[in-house]
Design a protein around this motif. Structure first.
Motif, PDB file in Angstrom:
ATOM      1  N   HIS A   1      -0.525  -8.456   6.585  1.00  0.00           N
ATOM      2  CA  HIS A   1       0.244  -8.987   5.558  1.00  0.00           C
ATOM      3  C   HIS A   1       0.818  -7.879   4.259  1.00  0.00           C
ATOM      4  CE1 HIS A   1      -3.679  -9.567   3.735  1.00  0.00           C
ATOM      5  NE2 HIS A   1      -3.117  -9.588   2.819  1.00  0.00           N
ATOM      6  N   VAL A   2      -0.020  -6.951   4.340  1.00  0.00           N
ATOM      7  CA  VAL A   2       0.296  -5.806   3.288  1.00  0.00           C
ATOM      8  C   VAL A   2       1.178  -4.763   3.927  1.00  0.00           C
ATOM      9  CG1 VAL A   2      -0.837  -3.891   2.224  1.00  0.00           C
ATOM     10  CG2 VAL A   2      -2.173  -6.136   2.668  1.00  0.00           C
ATOM     11  N   GLU A   3       2.325  -4.808   3.092  1.00  0.00           N
ATOM     12  CA  GLU A   3       3.478  -3.890   3.435  1.00  0.00           C
ATOM     13  C   GLU A   3       2.741  -2.385   3.235  1.00  0.00           C
ATOM     14  OE1 GLU A   3       8.129  -3.361   2.330  1.00  0.00           O
ATOM     15  OE2 GLU A   3       6.876  -4.840   1.448  1.00  0.00           O
ATOM     16  N   ILE A   4       3.057  -1.348   4.279  1.00  0.00           N
ATOM     17  CA  ILE A   4       2.783  -0.210   3.821  1.00  0.00           C
ATOM     18  C   ILE A   4       4.062   0.761   3.773  1.00  0.00           C
ATOM     19  CG2 ILE A   4       1.711   1.982   5.004  1.00  0.00           C
ATOM     20  CD1 ILE A   4      -0.112  -0.136   6.473  1.00  0.00           C
ATOM     21  N   LYS A   5       3.961   1.472   2.515  1.00  0.00           N
ATOM     22  CA  LYS A   5       5.339   2.219   2.286  1.00  0.00           C
ATOM     23  C   LYS A   5       4.933   3.891   2.009  1.00  0.00           C
ATOM     24  CE  LYS A   5       8.517  -1.280   0.583  1.00  0.00           C
ATOM     25  NZ  LYS A   5       9.649  -1.487  -0.269  1.00  0.00           N
ATOM     26  N   ASP A   6       5.831   4.602   2.092  1.00  0.00           N
ATOM     27  CA  ASP A   6       5.771   6.002   1.564  1.00  0.00           C
ATOM     28  C   ASP A   6       6.103   5.940   0.261  1.00  0.00           C
ATOM     29  OD1 ASP A   6       6.787   8.988   1.273  1.00  0.00           O
ATOM     30  OD2 ASP A   6       5.266   9.047   3.039  1.00  0.00           O
ATOM     31  N   ILE A   7       5.290   6.771  -0.688  1.00  0.00           N
ATOM     32  CA  ILE A   7       5.381   7.355  -2.059  1.00  0.00           C
ATOM     33  C   ILE A   7       7.010   7.455  -2.270  1.00  0.00           C
ATOM     34  CG2 ILE A   7       4.763   9.536  -2.114  1.00  0.00           C
ATOM     35  CD1 ILE A   7       3.676   6.828  -4.714  1.00  0.00           C
ATOM     36  N   SER A   8       7.671   8.201  -1.611  1.00  0.00           N
ATOM     37  CA  SER A   8       8.978   8.717  -1.768  1.00  0.00           C
ATOM     38  C   SER A   8      10.014   7.722  -1.698  1.00  0.00           C
ATOM     39  CB  SER A   8       9.340   9.730  -0.792  1.00  0.00           C
ATOM     40  OG  SER A   8       9.320   9.237   0.725  1.00  0.00           O
ATOM     41  N   ASP A   9       9.476   6.431  -1.341  1.00  0.00           N
ATOM     42  CA  ASP A   9      10.557   5.457  -0.914  1.00  0.00           C
ATOM     43  C   ASP A   9      10.528   4.471  -2.365  1.00  0.00           C
ATOM     44  OD1 ASP A   9      11.063   6.095   1.550  1.00  0.00           O
ATOM     45  OD2 ASP A   9       9.633   4.618   2.410  1.00  0.00           O
ATOM     46  N   ASN A  10      11.157   5.042  -3.447  1.00  0.00           N
ATOM     47  CA  ASN A  10      11.243   4.296  -4.658  1.00  0.00           C
ATOM     48  C   ASN A  10       9.904   3.678  -5.192  1.00  0.00           C
ATOM     49  OD1 ASN A  10      14.121   4.897  -4.830  1.00  0.00           O
ATOM     50  ND2 ASN A  10      14.496   3.444  -3.250  1.00  0.00           N
ATOM     51  N   ALA A  11       8.831   4.210  -5.202  1.00  0.00           N
ATOM     52  CA  ALA A  11       7.550   3.759  -5.670  1.00  0.00           C
ATOM     53  C   ALA A  11       7.638   3.556  -7.289  1.00  0.00           C
ATOM     54  CB  ALA A  11       6.572   4.690  -5.621  1.00  0.00           C
TER      55      ALA A  11
ATOM     56  N   ILE B   1       2.824   4.295 -10.598  1.00  0.00           N
ATOM     57  CA  ILE B   1       1.779   4.747  -9.708  1.00  0.00           C
ATOM     58  C   ILE B   1       1.608   6.353  -9.943  1.00  0.00           C
ATOM     59  CG2 ILE B   1       1.217   5.509  -7.364  1.00  0.00           C
ATOM     60  CD1 ILE B   1       2.663   2.880  -6.591  1.00  0.00           C
ATOM     61  N   LYS B   2       0.449   6.845 -10.345  1.00  0.00           N
ATOM     62  CA  LYS B   2       0.071   8.188 -10.716  1.00  0.00           C
ATOM     63  C   LYS B   2      -0.765   8.757  -9.761  1.00  0.00           C
ATOM     64  CE  LYS B   2       2.186   7.414 -14.725  1.00  0.00           C
ATOM     65  NZ  LYS B   2       3.320   7.492 -14.650  1.00  0.00           N
ATOM     66  N   SER B   3      -1.287   8.122  -8.876  1.00  0.00           N
ATOM     67  CA  SER B   3      -2.247   8.828  -7.541  1.00  0.00           C
ATOM     68  C   SER B   3      -2.132   7.665  -6.425  1.00  0.00           C
ATOM     69  CB  SER B   3      -3.528   9.066  -8.125  1.00  0.00           C
ATOM     70  OG  SER B   3      -4.153   7.873  -8.240  1.00  0.00           O
ATOM     71  N   ILE B   4      -2.370   8.494  -5.265  1.00  0.00           N
ATOM     72  CA  ILE B   4      -2.679   7.593  -4.091  1.00  0.00           C
ATOM     73  C   ILE B   4      -3.507   8.062  -3.232  1.00  0.00           C
ATOM     74  CG2 ILE B   4       0.336   7.409  -3.831  1.00  0.00           C
ATOM     75  CD1 ILE B   4       0.201   9.709  -2.107  1.00  0.00           C
ATOM     76  N   PRO B   5      -3.957   7.162  -2.349  1.00  0.00           N
ATOM     77  CA  PRO B   5      -3.416   5.852  -2.192  1.00  0.00           C
ATOM     78  C   PRO B   5      -3.579   4.757  -3.435  1.00  0.00           C
ATOM     79  CG  PRO B   5      -5.670   6.010  -1.091  1.00  0.00           C
ATOM     80  CD  PRO B   5      -5.273   7.392  -1.693  1.00  0.00           C
ATOM     81  N   ALA B   6      -2.680   3.790  -3.105  1.00  0.00           N
ATOM     82  CA  ALA B   6      -2.239   3.025  -4.444  1.00  0.00           C
ATOM     83  C   ALA B   6      -2.007   1.395  -3.878  1.00  0.00           C
ATOM     84  CB  ALA B   6      -1.516   3.093  -5.422  1.00  0.00           C
ATOM     85  N   LEU B   7      -2.603   0.376  -4.097  1.00  0.00           N
ATOM     86  CA  LEU B   7      -2.422  -0.812  -3.720  1.00  0.00           C
ATOM     87  C   LEU B   7      -1.467  -1.519  -4.752  1.00  0.00           C
ATOM     88  CD1 LEU B   7      -2.318  -3.089  -1.528  1.00  0.00           C
ATOM     89  CD2 LEU B   7      -4.658  -3.766  -2.572  1.00  0.00           C
TER      90      LEU B   7
ATOM     91  N   LEU C   1       0.882  -1.222  -0.084  1.00  0.00           N
ATOM     92  CA  LEU C   1      -0.081   0.106  -0.018  1.00  0.00           C
ATOM     93  C   LEU C   1       0.836   1.168   0.031  1.00  0.00           C
ATOM     94  CD1 LEU C   1      -2.814   1.314   0.098  1.00  0.00           C
ATOM     95  CD2 LEU C   1      -2.433   1.258   2.687  1.00  0.00           C
ATOM     96  N   TRP C   2       0.623   2.045  -1.148  1.00  0.00           N
ATOM     97  CA  TRP C   2       1.602   3.448  -1.102  1.00  0.00           C
ATOM     98  C   TRP C   2       0.720   4.516  -0.884  1.00  0.00           C
ATOM     99  CZ3 TRP C   2       6.668   2.925  -2.361  1.00  0.00           C
ATOM    100  CH2 TRP C   2       7.032   1.850  -2.760  1.00  0.00           C
TER     101      TRP C   2
ATOM    102  N   LYS D   1      -4.300   2.855   8.512  1.00  0.00           N
ATOM    103  CA  LYS D   1      -4.416   2.567   9.960  1.00  0.00           C
ATOM    104  C   LYS D   1      -5.594   1.053   9.529  1.00  0.00           C
ATOM    105  CE  LYS D   1      -6.563   3.586  14.294  1.00  0.00           C
ATOM    106  NZ  LYS D   1      -7.265   4.586  15.056  1.00  0.00           N
ATOM    107  N   PHE D   2      -6.360   1.248   8.742  1.00  0.00           N
ATOM    108  CA  PHE D   2      -7.347   0.415   8.498  1.00  0.00           C
ATOM    109  C   PHE D   2      -6.467  -0.941   8.049  1.00  0.00           C
ATOM    110  CE2 PHE D   2     -10.000  -2.090   5.364  1.00  0.00           C
ATOM    111  CZ  PHE D   2     -11.191  -2.359   6.302  1.00  0.00           C
ATOM    112  N   VAL D   3      -5.613  -0.938   7.038  1.00  0.00           N
ATOM    113  CA  VAL D   3      -5.023  -1.865   6.335  1.00  0.00           C
ATOM    114  C   VAL D   3      -3.986  -2.491   7.409  1.00  0.00           C
ATOM    115  CG1 VAL D   3      -3.309  -2.418   4.614  1.00  0.00           C
ATOM    116  CG2 VAL D   3      -5.094  -1.091   4.175  1.00  0.00           C
TER     117      VAL D   3
END
Length: 75
Positions: free
Chosen positions: A25-35, A39-45, A3-4, A17-19
């Motif tokens: 099991h879903v990894e949560i990352k910031d868009i600035s971390d080599n997305a 990915i053209k918009s966030i949030p993005a799975l 999840l970006w 928070k919900f995820v």
């Protein structure tokens, strides 16, 4: 699955928070971390090479994937 999101993204906070609570099991990352550039918009799975955007679409995908996983475990 990844999840970006970003700190400045209003819908990302509640979704992260919900995820985190319901789909640990879903990894949560910031868009600035080599997305990925795809990915053209966030949030993005990110599911493999597939990108799912929109909070409701992400929640529906996760619920469906979770249901399918549980169903397969019962067979």
């Amino acid at each position: 699955m990844i999840l970006w999101g970003a700190d400045w993204c209003a819908p990302c906070g509640p979704l992260k928070k919900f995820v985190g609570e319901h789909y640990p099991h879903v990894e949560i990352k910031d868009i600035s971390d080599n997305a990925p550039n795809s990915i053209k918009s966030i949030p993005a799975l990110q599911v493999g090479s597939r990108i799912i955007t929109n909070v409701n679409d992400i929640k529906m995908y996760l619920a469906h994937a979770s249901f399918e996983s549980m169903r397969e475990g019962q067979q």
